[in-house]
Write a protein that holds these residues in place. Structure first.
Motif, PDB file in Angstrom:
ATOM      1  N   ALA A 254      39.528  27.753 -10.650  1.00  0.00           N
ATOM      2  CA  ALA A 254      38.901  26.540 -10.124  1.00  0.00           C
ATOM      3  C   ALA A 254      39.854  25.826  -9.172  1.00  0.00           C
ATOM      4  CB  ALA A 254      38.546  25.619 -11.281  1.00  0.00           C
ATOM      5  N   ALA A 255      39.297  25.258  -8.121  1.00  0.00           N
ATOM      6  CA  ALA A 255      40.071  24.395  -7.227  1.00  0.00           C
ATOM      7  C   ALA A 255      40.018  22.976  -7.811  1.00  0.00           C
ATOM      8  CB  ALA A 255      39.475  24.428  -5.829  1.00  0.00           C
ATOM      9  N   HIS A 256      40.897  22.084  -7.334  1.00  0.00           N
ATOM     10  CA  HIS A 256      40.961  20.751  -7.970  1.00  0.00           C
ATOM     11  C   HIS A 256      39.663  19.969  -7.801  1.00  0.00           C
ATOM     12  CE1 HIS A 256      41.535  18.455  -4.250  1.00  0.00           C
ATOM     13  NE2 HIS A 256      42.189  19.518  -3.832  1.00  0.00           N
ATOM     14  N   TRP A 257      38.871  20.303  -6.753  1.00  0.00           N
ATOM     15  CA  TRP A 257      37.621  19.557  -6.524  1.00  0.00           C
ATOM     16  C   TRP A 257      36.441  20.151  -7.286  1.00  0.00           C
ATOM     17  CZ3 TRP A 257      39.965  22.400  -2.472  1.00  0.00           C
ATOM     18  CH2 TRP A 257      39.327  23.603  -2.182  1.00  0.00           C
ATOM     19  N   ASP A 258      36.600  21.353  -7.875  1.00  0.00           N
ATOM     20  CA  ASP A 258      35.467  21.996  -8.549  1.00  0.00           C
ATOM     21  C   ASP A 258      35.071  21.221  -9.804  1.00  0.00           C
ATOM     22  OD1 ASP A 258      34.854  24.250  -6.935  1.00  0.00           O
ATOM     23  OD2 ASP A 258      36.617  25.318  -7.729  1.00  0.00           O
ATOM     24  N   VAL A 259      33.800  20.895  -9.916  1.00  0.00           N
ATOM     25  CA  VAL A 259      33.305  20.179 -11.096  1.00  0.00           C
ATOM     26  C   VAL A 259      32.818  21.223 -12.103  1.00  0.00           C
ATOM     27  CG1 VAL A 259      31.582  18.535 -11.947  1.00  0.00           C
ATOM     28  CG2 VAL A 259      32.683  18.141  -9.736  1.00  0.00           C
ATOM     29  N   PRO A 260      33.398  21.236 -13.321  1.00  0.00           N
ATOM     30  CA  PRO A 260      33.034  22.279 -14.287  1.00  0.00           C
ATOM     31  C   PRO A 260      31.664  22.048 -14.925  1.00  0.00           C
ATOM     32  CG  PRO A 260      34.636  20.792 -15.263  1.00  0.00           C
ATOM     33  CD  PRO A 260      34.432  20.331 -13.846  1.00  0.00           C
ATOM     34  N   LEU A 261      31.080  23.139 -15.387  1.00  0.00           N
ATOM     35  CA  LEU A 261      29.768  23.104 -16.047  1.00  0.00           C
ATOM     36  C   LEU A 261      29.944  22.839 -17.541  1.00  0.00           C
ATOM     37  CD1 LEU A 261      28.452  26.398 -14.405  1.00  0.00           C
ATOM     38  CD2 LEU A 261      27.686  24.066 -13.842  1.00  0.00           C
ATOM     39  N   ASN A 262      28.913  22.250 -18.162  1.00  0.00           N
ATOM     40  CA  ASN A 262      28.886  22.107 -19.619  1.00  0.00           C
ATOM     41  C   ASN A 262      28.287  23.336 -20.280  1.00  0.00           C
ATOM     42  OD1 ASN A 262      28.032  18.976 -18.568  1.00  0.00           O
ATOM     43  ND2 ASN A 262      29.818  19.219 -19.854  1.00  0.00           N
ATOM     44  N   GLY A 263      27.551  24.119 -19.516  1.00  0.00           N
ATOM     45  CA  GLY A 263      26.947  25.326 -20.075  1.00  0.00           C
ATOM     46  C   GLY A 263      26.346  26.178 -18.989  1.00  0.00           C
ATOM     47  N   ILE A 264      25.990  27.399 -19.360  1.00  0.00           N
ATOM     48  CA  ILE A 264      25.361  28.322 -18.415  1.00  0.00           C
ATOM     49  C   ILE A 264      24.137  28.926 -19.100  1.00  0.00           C
ATOM     50  CG2 ILE A 264      25.615  30.457 -17.065  1.00  0.00           C
ATOM     51  CD1 ILE A 264      28.779  28.881 -18.092  1.00  0.00           C
TER      52      ILE A 264
ATOM     53  N   LEU B 180      29.966   9.730 -17.122  1.00  0.00           N
ATOM     54  CA  LEU B 180      28.679   9.159 -16.695  1.00  0.00           C
ATOM     55  C   LEU B 180      27.774  10.228 -16.078  1.00  0.00           C
ATOM     56  CD1 LEU B 180      29.856   5.806 -15.031  1.00  0.00           C
ATOM     57  CD2 LEU B 180      28.976   6.171 -17.351  1.00  0.00           C
ATOM     58  N   ARG B 181      28.319  11.446 -15.967  1.00  0.00           N
ATOM     59  CA  ARG B 181      27.526  12.520 -15.349  1.00  0.00           C
ATOM     60  C   ARG B 181      26.464  13.039 -16.304  1.00  0.00           C
ATOM     61  NH1 ARG B 181      32.810  15.729 -13.759  1.00  0.00           N
ATOM     62  NH2 ARG B 181      33.512  14.289 -12.155  1.00  0.00           N
ATOM     63  N   PRO B 182      25.340  13.550 -15.727  1.00  0.00           N
ATOM     64  CA  PRO B 182      24.369  14.257 -16.563  1.00  0.00           C
ATOM     65  C   PRO B 182      25.015  15.511 -17.157  1.00  0.00           C
ATOM     66  CG  PRO B 182      23.594  14.034 -14.263  1.00  0.00           C
ATOM     67  CD  PRO B 182      25.002  13.572 -14.298  1.00  0.00           C
ATOM     68  N   THR B 183      24.342  16.126 -18.107  1.00  0.00           N
ATOM     69  CA  THR B 183      24.815  17.420 -18.609  1.00  0.00           C
ATOM     70  C   THR B 183      24.582  18.453 -17.501  1.00  0.00           C
ATOM     71  OG1 THR B 183      24.210  16.748 -20.829  1.00  0.00           O
ATOM     72  CG2 THR B 183      24.555  19.098 -20.489  1.00  0.00           C
ATOM     73  N   LEU B 184      25.638  19.206 -17.190  1.00  0.00           N
ATOM     74  CA  LEU B 184      25.579  20.127 -16.052  1.00  0.00           C
ATOM     75  C   LEU B 184      25.443  21.561 -16.551  1.00  0.00           C
ATOM     76  CD1 LEU B 184      28.513  18.547 -13.986  1.00  0.00           C
ATOM     77  CD2 LEU B 184      26.055  17.988 -13.903  1.00  0.00           C
ATOM     78  N   ILE B 185      24.316  22.176 -16.224  1.00  0.00           N
ATOM     79  CA  ILE B 185      24.062  23.544 -16.675  1.00  0.00           C
ATOM     80  C   ILE B 185      23.839  24.436 -15.450  1.00  0.00           C
ATOM     81  CG2 ILE B 185      22.516  25.041 -18.039  1.00  0.00           C
ATOM     82  CD1 ILE B 185      23.939  23.006 -19.827  1.00  0.00           C
TER      83      ILE B 185
END
Ligand SMILES: Nc1ncnc2c1ncn2[C@@H]1O[C@H](COP(=O)(O)OP(=O)(O)OP(=O)(O)O)[C@@H](O)[C@H]1O
Ligand SMILES: [Mg+2]
Length: 195
Positions: free
Chosen positions: A174-184, A155-160
């Motif tokens: 990454a730590a377990h709480w880190d939310v990964p990016l879809n792109g850079i 449900l998240r937006p695309t994370l750049i």
């Protein structure tokens, strides 16, 4: 020896602060020249970005281009009660802003102007370091992680992440709480993360 997250933050923050005024300007122009033409942004209607601080790549020209193309722009605002969480509020380039407790300009909180995170199409977020797998090292407050982690992944937006290319590292743990990016997106272009 691998540097700790804090050591890496210091190194990368120093590197981006050392970019000259000209390098910063060219990076901001390059970002605003390539990113709006990308299909991700062409199809987006609500896009969050940020006010640059501490040598971050500056999305203010990008904001003007996106706004001129009819996109609704939003800026993060610190949550008034929930510690280390962000809200996203509508923003028109040029609108007056007030410095928050970190000195970062933000709109004065106005509830009717808030956009629920799930309604944003794209969140363009600052970072201190990134790798090609979409791992992100931020300033260390956990603001984006807490805010984005509160919403189910699909449900998240695309994370750049927006960054200067000098902020790329070979591998971030990454730590377990880190939310990964879809792109850079850097001054050189947009790199999608394969998942
Ligand atoms: N979802 C969460 N719930 C509780 N604590 C969290 C959460 N996400 C992060 N934190 C806490 O926030 C602290 C900072 O996290 P981290 O080092 O990943 O920050 P960051 O990603 O660099 O910062 P930011 O997200 O603000 O750019 C960590 O010590 C972690 O315990
Ligand atoms: Mg994090």
């Amino acid at each position: 020896m691998t540097p700790s997250r804090d050591e890496l933050r210091q190194q990368l923050r120093t590197a981006r602060r050392q970019l000259s005024h000209d390098q910063q300007k060219h990076a901001a122009i390059a970002l605003a020249s390539h990113l709006p033409d990308h299909s991700l942004l062409q199809h987006a209607s609500q896009v969050a970005l940020y006010m640059a601080a501490d040598g971050e790549i500056d999305p203010h020209i990008l904001a003007e281009v996106l706004f001129a193309r009819g996109k609704q722009i939003a800026l993060p605002v610190m949550h008034p009660f929930n510690d280390h969480q962000l809200l996203f509020q509508r923003y028109e380039p040029g609108q007056p802003l007030l410095p928050n407790r970190y000195g970062i300009p933000e709109p004065q909180l106005a509830k009717p102007e808030l956009i629920p995170l799930q309604e944003l199409d794209v969140v363009l977020m600052p970072l201190v370091g990134f790798d090609d797998n979409g791992n992100r090292l931020g300033m260390g407050g956990g603001f984006y992680d807490r805010t984005l982690g509160g919403v189910e992944a699909d449900l998240r937006p695309t994370l750049i992440g927006l960054a200067h290319s000098c902020q790329r590292v070979e591998k971030l743990y990454a730590a377990h709480w880190d939310v990964p990016l879809n792109g850079i997106a850097t001054e050189q272009g947009l790199h999608w993360v394969e998942r």
